[in-house]
Write a protein that holds these residues in place. Sequence first.
Motif, PDB file in Angstrom:
ATOM      1  N   ASP A 234       7.479  10.652   0.371  1.00 16.20           N
ATOM      2  CA  ASP A 234       8.502   9.605   0.277  1.00 16.20           C
ATOM      3  C   ASP A 234       8.369   8.644   1.461  1.00 16.20           C
ATOM      4  O   ASP A 234       8.701   8.997   2.592  1.00 16.20           O
ATOM      5  CB  ASP A 234       9.889  10.238   0.251  1.00 16.20           C
ATOM      6  CG  ASP A 234      11.001   9.214   0.097  1.00 16.20           C
ATOM      7  OD1 ASP A 234      10.696   8.044  -0.215  1.00 16.20           O
ATOM      8  OD2 ASP A 234      12.169   9.586   0.285  1.00 16.20           O
ATOM      9  N   PHE A 235       7.868   7.450   1.187  1.00 11.46           N
ATOM     10  CA  PHE A 235       7.682   6.428   2.211  1.00 11.46           C
ATOM     11  C   PHE A 235       8.835   5.426   2.228  1.00 11.46           C
ATOM     12  O   PHE A 235       8.726   4.377   2.865  1.00 11.46           O
ATOM     13  CB  PHE A 235       6.372   5.667   1.971  1.00 11.46           C
ATOM     14  CG  PHE A 235       5.146   6.498   2.203  1.00 11.46           C
ATOM     15  CD1 PHE A 235       4.695   6.762   3.483  1.00 11.46           C
ATOM     16  CD2 PHE A 235       4.436   7.018   1.131  1.00 11.46           C
ATOM     17  CE1 PHE A 235       3.558   7.521   3.701  1.00 11.46           C
ATOM     18  CE2 PHE A 235       3.301   7.775   1.336  1.00 11.46           C
ATOM     19  CZ  PHE A 235       2.857   8.034   2.620  1.00 11.46           C
ATOM     20  N   GLN A 236       9.930   5.714   1.546  1.00  9.11           N
ATOM     21  CA  GLN A 236      11.015   4.748   1.377  1.00  9.11           C
ATOM     22  C   GLN A 236      11.553   4.233   2.719  1.00  9.11           C
ATOM     23  O   GLN A 236      11.740   3.031   2.892  1.00  9.11           O
ATOM     24  CB  GLN A 236      12.148   5.352   0.550  1.00  9.11           C
ATOM     25  CG  GLN A 236      13.255   4.369   0.229  1.00  9.11           C
ATOM     26  CD  GLN A 236      12.788   3.176  -0.579  1.00  9.11           C
ATOM     27  OE1 GLN A 236      11.876   3.285  -1.405  1.00  9.11           O
ATOM     28  NE2 GLN A 236      13.371   2.021  -0.337  1.00  9.11           N
ATOM     29  N   THR A 237      11.792   5.120   3.665  1.00  9.65           N
ATOM     30  CA  THR A 237      12.332   4.704   4.954  1.00  9.65           C
ATOM     31  C   THR A 237      11.359   3.780   5.679  1.00  9.65           C
ATOM     32  O   THR A 237      11.765   2.758   6.249  1.00  9.65           O
ATOM     33  CB  THR A 237      12.642   5.933   5.836  1.00  9.65           C
ATOM     34  OG1 THR A 237      13.541   6.782   5.125  1.00  9.65           O
ATOM     35  CG2 THR A 237      13.261   5.529   7.148  1.00  9.65           C
ATOM     36  N   THR A 238      10.089   4.114   5.632  1.00 11.25           N
ATOM     37  CA  THR A 238       9.071   3.284   6.269  1.00 11.25           C
ATOM     38  C   THR A 238       8.979   1.924   5.590  1.00 11.25           C
ATOM     39  O   THR A 238       8.904   0.890   6.257  1.00 11.25           O
ATOM     40  CB  THR A 238       7.705   3.989   6.231  1.00 11.25           C
ATOM     41  OG1 THR A 238       7.846   5.275   6.841  1.00 11.25           O
ATOM     42  CG2 THR A 238       6.638   3.185   6.944  1.00 11.25           C
ATOM     43  N   VAL A 239       8.997   1.913   4.265  1.00 10.56           N
ATOM     44  CA  VAL A 239       8.932   0.653   3.518  1.00 10.56           C
ATOM     45  C   VAL A 239      10.148  -0.211   3.835  1.00 10.56           C
ATOM     46  O   VAL A 239      10.019  -1.430   4.020  1.00 10.56           O
ATOM     47  CB  VAL A 239       8.807   0.917   1.996  1.00 10.56           C
ATOM     48  CG1 VAL A 239       8.971  -0.368   1.206  1.00 10.56           C
ATOM     49  CG2 VAL A 239       7.464   1.571   1.688  1.00 10.56           C
ATOM     50  N   GLU A 240      11.316   0.391   3.938  1.00 12.84           N
ATOM     51  CA  GLU A 240      12.530  -0.370   4.276  1.00 12.84           C
ATOM     52  C   GLU A 240      12.397  -1.022   5.651  1.00 12.84           C
ATOM     53  O   GLU A 240      12.781  -2.179   5.829  1.00 12.84           O
ATOM     54  CB  GLU A 240      13.755   0.532   4.232  1.00 12.84           C
ATOM     55  CG  GLU A 240      14.180   0.912   2.835  1.00 12.84           C
ATOM     56  CD  GLU A 240      15.297   1.941   2.794  1.00 12.84           C
ATOM     57  OE1 GLU A 240      15.806   2.334   3.876  1.00 12.84           O
ATOM     58  OE2 GLU A 240      15.663   2.353   1.687  1.00 12.84           O
ATOM     59  N   GLN A 241      11.843  -0.302   6.622  1.00  5.66           N
ATOM     60  CA  GLN A 241      11.655  -0.876   7.956  1.00  5.66           C
ATOM     61  C   GLN A 241      10.649  -2.011   7.920  1.00  5.66           C
ATOM     62  O   GLN A 241      10.846  -3.043   8.564  1.00  5.66           O
ATOM     63  CB  GLN A 241      11.205   0.190   8.956  1.00  5.66           C
ATOM     64  CG  GLN A 241      11.059  -0.345  10.368  1.00  5.66           C
ATOM     65  CD  GLN A 241      12.340  -0.949  10.897  1.00  5.66           C
ATOM     66  OE1 GLN A 241      13.374  -0.306  10.869  1.00  5.66           O
ATOM     67  NE2 GLN A 241      12.275  -2.179  11.370  1.00  5.66           N
ATOM     68  N   ILE A 242       9.586  -1.835   7.174  1.00  5.28           N
ATOM     69  CA  ILE A 242       8.583  -2.896   7.060  1.00  5.28           C
ATOM     70  C   ILE A 242       9.200  -4.125   6.399  1.00  5.28           C
ATOM     71  O   ILE A 242       8.939  -5.262   6.823  1.00  5.28           O
ATOM     72  CB  ILE A 242       7.351  -2.399   6.277  1.00  5.28           C
ATOM     73  CG1 ILE A 242       6.621  -1.328   7.083  1.00  5.28           C
ATOM     74  CG2 ILE A 242       6.410  -3.544   5.926  1.00  5.28           C
ATOM     75  CD1 ILE A 242       5.574  -0.565   6.299  1.00  5.28           C
ATOM     76  N   GLU A 243      10.034  -3.926   5.396  1.00  3.26           N
ATOM     77  CA  GLU A 243      10.697  -5.058   4.735  1.00  3.26           C
ATOM     78  C   GLU A 243      11.657  -5.763   5.690  1.00  3.26           C
ATOM     79  O   GLU A 243      11.789  -6.991   5.645  1.00  3.26           O
ATOM     80  CB  GLU A 243      11.393  -4.589   3.464  1.00  3.26           C
ATOM     81  CG  GLU A 243      10.386  -4.235   2.374  1.00  3.26           C
ATOM     82  CD  GLU A 243      10.988  -3.621   1.123  1.00  3.26           C
ATOM     83  OE1 GLU A 243      12.174  -3.205   1.159  1.00  3.26           O
ATOM     84  OE2 GLU A 243      10.266  -3.542   0.114  1.00  3.26           O
ATOM     85  N   LYS A 244      12.307  -5.023   6.586  1.00  3.04           N
ATOM     86  CA  LYS A 244      13.149  -5.652   7.616  1.00  3.04           C
ATOM     87  C   LYS A 244      12.283  -6.479   8.566  1.00  3.04           C
ATOM     88  O   LYS A 244      12.673  -7.573   8.970  1.00  3.04           O
ATOM     89  CB  LYS A 244      13.930  -4.596   8.388  1.00  3.04           C
ATOM     90  CG  LYS A 244      15.045  -3.958   7.595  1.00  3.04           C
ATOM     91  CD  LYS A 244      15.743  -2.873   8.406  1.00  3.04           C
ATOM     92  CE  LYS A 244      16.784  -2.153   7.560  1.00  3.04           C
ATOM     93  NZ  LYS A 244      17.420  -1.040   8.300  1.00  3.04           N
TER      94      LYS A 244
ATOM     95  N   GLY B 158       0.813  -1.213   0.000  1.00  5.21           N
ATOM     96  CA  GLY B 158       0.000   0.000   0.000  1.00  5.21           C
ATOM     97  C   GLY B 158       0.846   1.262   0.000  1.00  5.21           C
ATOM     98  O   GLY B 158       0.539   2.228  -0.705  1.00  5.21           O
ATOM     99  N   LEU B 159       1.919   1.252   0.772  1.00  8.57           N
ATOM    100  CA  LEU B 159       2.794   2.428   0.822  1.00  8.57           C
ATOM    101  C   LEU B 159       3.567   2.613  -0.477  1.00  8.57           C
ATOM    102  O   LEU B 159       3.806   3.743  -0.900  1.00  8.57           O
ATOM    103  CB  LEU B 159       3.753   2.324   2.001  1.00  8.57           C
ATOM    104  CG  LEU B 159       3.123   2.497   3.378  1.00  8.57           C
ATOM    105  CD1 LEU B 159       4.158   2.255   4.468  1.00  8.57           C
ATOM    106  CD2 LEU B 159       2.503   3.881   3.526  1.00  8.57           C
ATOM    107  N   LYS B 160       3.949   1.513  -1.103  1.00 10.27           N
ATOM    108  CA  LYS B 160       4.686   1.608  -2.371  1.00 10.27           C
ATOM    109  C   LYS B 160       3.809   2.212  -3.465  1.00 10.27           C
ATOM    110  O   LYS B 160       4.318   2.846  -4.385  1.00 10.27           O
ATOM    111  CB  LYS B 160       5.181   0.228  -2.810  1.00 10.27           C
ATOM    112  CG  LYS B 160       6.335  -0.279  -1.974  1.00 10.27           C
ATOM    113  CD  LYS B 160       6.754  -1.675  -2.415  1.00 10.27           C
ATOM    114  CE  LYS B 160       7.838  -2.225  -1.522  1.00 10.27           C
ATOM    115  NZ  LYS B 160       8.207  -3.605  -1.888  1.00 10.27           N
ATOM    116  N   GLY B 161       2.513   2.020  -3.362  1.00  8.19           N
ATOM    117  CA  GLY B 161       1.594   2.524  -4.372  1.00  8.19           C
ATOM    118  C   GLY B 161       1.155   3.968  -4.168  1.00  8.19           C
ATOM    119  O   GLY B 161       0.458   4.528  -5.006  1.00  8.19           O
TER     120      GLY B 161
END
Length: 70
Positions: free
Chosen positions: A42-52, A34-37
């Motif tokens: 810029d949600f990149q930092t949040t997406v990176e944490q979620i991927e971790k 959802g954040l990537k879409g």
Amino acid sequence: MPSAIELIVDGYVSLQDRRALDDLHMQRRKLAAGLKGRTGFDFQTTVEQIEKDIIVIEAGLARLDGAAPS
């Protein structure tokens, strides 16, 4: 010091609660998608944490799979 997600996953693994881990995994994957879409921020930092978090959850699922009786 373990992160919050590591402590949560460790708890679910110790309880052998695969369903809770599966639900957590699915929730994190939907959140990342959802954040990537989204645009406009810029949600990149949040997406990176979620991927971790997803990596930690998948490791917990693997531990459960390894603990399953053969």
